[in-house]
Scaffold this motif. Structure first.
Motif, PDB file in Angstrom:
ATOM      1  N   LYS A 244       6.119 -11.613   1.835  1.00 38.80           N
ATOM      2  CA  LYS A 244       5.123 -11.011   1.038  1.00 38.80           C
ATOM      3  C   LYS A 244       5.187 -11.925  -0.507  1.00 38.80           C
ATOM      4  O   LYS A 244       4.201 -11.912  -0.868  1.00 38.80           O
ATOM      5  CB  LYS A 244       5.385  -9.455   0.690  1.00 38.80           C
TER       6      LYS A 244
ATOM      7  N   ASP B  68       9.429   2.068  -9.399  1.00 40.08           N
ATOM      8  CA  ASP B  68       8.673   3.121  -8.881  1.00 40.08           C
ATOM      9  C   ASP B  68       9.219   3.964  -7.284  1.00 40.08           C
ATOM     10  O   ASP B  68       9.190   4.872  -7.291  1.00 40.08           O
ATOM     11  CB  ASP B  68       7.169   3.004  -8.866  1.00 40.08           C
TER      12      ASP B  68
ATOM     13  N   LYS C 128       3.620  -9.454 -11.729  1.00 39.09           N
ATOM     14  CA  LYS C 128       4.799  -8.932 -11.161  1.00 39.09           C
ATOM     15  C   LYS C 128       5.240  -9.722 -10.045  1.00 39.09           C
ATOM     16  O   LYS C 128       6.392 -10.254  -9.901  1.00 39.09           O
ATOM     17  CB  LYS C 128       4.966  -7.407 -10.780  1.00 39.09           C
TER      18      LYS C 128
ATOM     19  N   ASN D 127       0.448  12.334  -4.330  1.00 36.72           N
ATOM     20  CA  ASN D 127       0.226  11.372  -5.362  1.00 36.72           C
ATOM     21  C   ASN D 127       0.572  12.024  -6.704  1.00 36.72           C
ATOM     22  O   ASN D 127       0.325  13.205  -6.879  1.00 36.72           O
ATOM     23  CB  ASN D 127      -1.498  10.902  -5.486  1.00 36.72           C
TER      24      ASN D 127
HETATM   25  N1  LIG Z   1      -4.413  -3.995  -4.816  1.00 39.73           N
HETATM   26  C1  LIG Z   1      -3.935  -5.025  -3.944  1.00 39.73           C
HETATM   27  O1  LIG Z   1      -5.159  -6.064  -3.760  1.00 39.73           O
HETATM   28  C2  LIG Z   1      -2.941  -5.361  -3.249  1.00 39.73           C
HETATM   29  C3  LIG Z   1      -2.596  -5.850  -2.105  1.00 39.73           C
HETATM   30  C4  LIG Z   1      -1.611  -6.144  -1.602  1.00 39.73           C
HETATM   31  C5  LIG Z   1      -0.439  -5.442  -1.835  1.00 39.73           C
HETATM   32  N2  LIG Z   1      -0.472  -4.730  -3.353  1.00 39.73           N
HETATM   33  C6  LIG Z   1       0.701  -4.067  -3.804  1.00 39.73           C
HETATM   34  O2  LIG Z   1       0.423  -2.615  -3.480  1.00 39.73           O
HETATM   35  C7  LIG Z   1       1.032  -1.717  -4.325  1.00 39.73           C
HETATM   36  C8  LIG Z   1       0.078  -0.702  -4.769  1.00 39.73           C
HETATM   37  O3  LIG Z   1      -0.939  -1.267  -5.537  1.00 39.73           O
HETATM   38  P1  LIG Z   1      -2.174  -0.803  -6.048  1.00 39.73           P
HETATM   39  O4  LIG Z   1      -3.252  -2.000  -6.121  1.00 39.73           O
HETATM   40  O5  LIG Z   1      -2.646   0.233  -4.831  1.00 39.73           O
HETATM   41  O6  LIG Z   1      -1.976  -0.290  -7.516  1.00 39.73           O
HETATM   42  P2  LIG Z   1      -2.588   1.103  -8.051  1.00 39.73           P
HETATM   43  O7  LIG Z   1      -3.843   1.310  -7.736  1.00 39.73           O
HETATM   44  O8  LIG Z   1      -2.049   0.776  -9.448  1.00 39.73           O
HETATM   45  O9  LIG Z   1      -1.540   2.310  -7.401  1.00 39.73           O
HETATM   46  C9  LIG Z   1      -0.406   2.397  -7.828  1.00 39.73           C
HETATM   47  C10 LIG Z   1       0.178   3.760  -7.175  1.00 39.73           C
HETATM   48  O10 LIG Z   1       1.565   3.978  -7.229  1.00 39.73           O
HETATM   49  C11 LIG Z   1       1.427   5.427  -7.827  1.00 39.73           C
HETATM   50  N3  LIG Z   1       2.739   5.381  -8.976  1.00 39.73           N
HETATM   51  C12 LIG Z   1       3.175   4.123 -10.010  1.00 39.73           C
HETATM   52  N4  LIG Z   1       4.142   4.291 -10.572  1.00 39.73           N
HETATM   53  C13 LIG Z   1       4.680   5.823 -10.118  1.00 39.73           C
HETATM   54  C14 LIG Z   1       5.663   6.477 -10.257  1.00 39.73           C
HETATM   55  N5  LIG Z   1       6.428   6.278 -11.312  1.00 39.73           N
HETATM   56  N6  LIG Z   1       5.816   7.675  -9.521  1.00 39.73           N
HETATM   57  C15 LIG Z   1       5.107   7.964  -8.667  1.00 39.73           C
HETATM   58  N7  LIG Z   1       3.817   7.398  -8.441  1.00 39.73           N
HETATM   59  C16 LIG Z   1       3.605   6.079  -9.123  1.00 39.73           C
HETATM   60  C17 LIG Z   1       0.353   5.517  -8.622  1.00 39.73           C
HETATM   61  O11 LIG Z   1       0.286   7.074  -9.012  1.00 39.73           O
HETATM   62  P3  LIG Z   1      -0.904   7.440 -10.205  1.00 39.73           P
HETATM   63  O12 LIG Z   1      -2.220   7.598  -9.137  1.00 39.73           O
HETATM   64  O13 LIG Z   1      -0.512   8.789 -10.370  1.00 39.73           O
HETATM   65  O14 LIG Z   1      -1.033   6.382 -11.318  1.00 39.73           O
HETATM   66  C18 LIG Z   1      -0.668   5.212  -7.630  1.00 39.73           C
HETATM   67  O15 LIG Z   1      -0.709   5.830  -6.588  1.00 39.73           O
HETATM   68  C19 LIG Z   1       1.660  -2.593  -5.335  1.00 39.73           C
HETATM   69  O16 LIG Z   1       3.282  -2.877  -5.110  1.00 39.73           O
HETATM   70  C20 LIG Z   1       0.976  -3.906  -5.180  1.00 39.73           C
HETATM   71  O17 LIG Z   1       1.441  -5.144  -5.796  1.00 39.73           O
HETATM   72  C21 LIG Z   1      -1.749  -4.668  -3.744  1.00 39.73           C
END
Ligand SMILES: NC(=O)c1ccc[n+]([C@@H]2O[C@H](COP(=O)([O-])OP(=O)(O)OC[C@H]3O[C@@H](n4cnc5c(N)ncnc54)[C@H](OP(=O)(O)O)[C@@H]3O)[C@@H](O)[C@H]2O)c1
Length: 312
Positions: free
Chosen positions: A178, A79, A246, A41
């Motif tokens: 999705k 990303d 997004k 990460n």
């Molecule tokens: N949350 C939900 O309910 C949900 C449900 C279904 C799908 N999703 C999708 O799943 C994905 C992740 O969502 P999340 O809620 O887990 O988001 P999140 O908590 O914001 O996590 C984002 C992750 O991506 C990493 N990241 C972002 N930009 C990066 C970069 N440039 N280089 C390397 N690592 C990077 C972050 O690293 P750091 O820790 O270093 O910031 C973190 O590990 C998204 O596409 C979202 O739309 C989310």
């Protein structure tokens, strides 16, 4: 995909990119299930607690290149491009397959397929439905597309993480599924906020209204698990308004590409944008109900009523 001299597909070595809200819990399920898992990460400290479940933590992203299968769960298409580019930047080892689970565009996914195809790395698009709590409850679902062979090889791991997966065909088809799913999520959440505030303004407590809705034909896993937030106004983030915007934008882009109107999606997108503009971007997207209440001239208070989420 033959296992490199190993007897069981579930003994392949796995890499995991991204230990955010979703990635952390998904990786935890693989580690708890006994998978040989190496996690990277960007903010390393967030991945560290995975050690207690048996995962190893990588110092550098490039260490994951030697793994058989690499999963990716980051935020946006940009990303994904960045991390997969870095993963394969060296001239040495490369994984046999990448399973990409973030919610990204059809075009971004196709670009990734070309990039990986040139390097002879199999690619499965595998976005998900459910939040971190859903993952913990073992109820995450995947929608997958790409070569059927890649899906068959991935399936034992997808089954370790969630409760099921559907293969919808070749190419990037999983991405549009999705995107449609999350456009529906945005519209449904806004609609649920509107009718909940309407019922309350007419005199019905939110918990009573939602209890009925959840039991009705309109109730769903989703309306149930958003009920505690709507009733008790706990907006600890499960999914940020920015990530939902997004996805609404991905939906509207797809609507333009396929030449069709998406009037409800457009309205919901702008309401999510307003939520962000008002400074509520660090709260859960369920805060749409606060915005709705404000626009309706009422102030919401937590009802402090035990409201089940249908998950635990
Ligand atoms: N949350 C939900 O309910 C949900 C449900 C279904 C799908 N999703 C999708 O799943 C994905 C992740 O969502 P999340 O809620 O887990 O988001 P999140 O908590 O914001 O996590 C984002 C992750 O991506 C990493 N990241 C972002 N930009 C990066 C970069 N440039 N280089 C390397 N690592 C990077 C972050 O690293 P750091 O820790 O270093 O910031 C973190 O590990 C998204 O596409 C979202 O739309 C989310």
């Amino acid at each position: 995909m033959p296992a490199r001299g190993r007897t069981s597909r579930t003994k392949l070595t796995l890499g995991w990119i991204g230990a955010g809200r979703m990635g952390f819990e998904m990786a935890a399920r693989l580690a708890k299930g006994g998978a040989d898992l190496l996690v990277w990460n960007r903010t390393r400290a967030k991945a560290e607690p995975l050690r207690k479940h048996g995962a190893k933590i990588a110092e550098a992203l490039s260490e994951l290149a030697a793994r058989d299968i690499v999963f990716c769960m980051v935020a946006t298409g940009d990303d994904v491009r960045e991390v997969i580019g870095k993963l394969l930047a060296g001239s040495g080892a490369k994984p046999r397959m990448v399973i990409e689970c973030s919610s990204i565009s059809l075009e971004g996914s196709a670009e990734l397929r070309t990039f990986l195809g040139r390097r002879k790395v199999a690619y499965l698009a595998a976005p998900v439905s459910g939040n971190a709590k859903v993952i913990k409850a073992g109820k995450l679902t995947f929608v997958c597309s790409g070569p059927r062979k890649a899906y068959d090889a991935a399936r034992p791991y997808l089954d370790m993480i969630g409760k099921g997966s559907a293969w919808v065909g070749e190419g990037e088809l999983a991405r549009i599924v999705k995107i449609c799913h999350n456009v529906f999520l945005g519209v449904v959440t806004q609609s649920l906020a509107e009718v909940t505030v309407l019922a309350q303004k007419a005199g019905v407590p939110r918990h009573a209204f939602l209890e009925f809705m959840n039991q009705s034909v309109m109730g769903s896993t989703f309306t149930r698990y958003k009920t505690p937030a709507f009733v008790n106004l706990d907006f600890k983030v499960t999914f940020t308004p920015e990530l939902l915007r997004k996805d609404m934008d991905l939906g509207l882009d797809a609507g333009r590409r396929f030449e069709m109107p998406l009037p409800l999606a457009g309205a919901a997108r702008d309401l999510i944008q307003s939520l962000i503009g008002r400074g509520w971007k660090d709260q859960d997207f369920a805060a749409l109900i606060l915005q709705q209440a404000q626009a309706s001239g009422i102030a919401l208070k937590p009802e402090n009523v035990e409201a089940g989420d249908g998950l635990s």
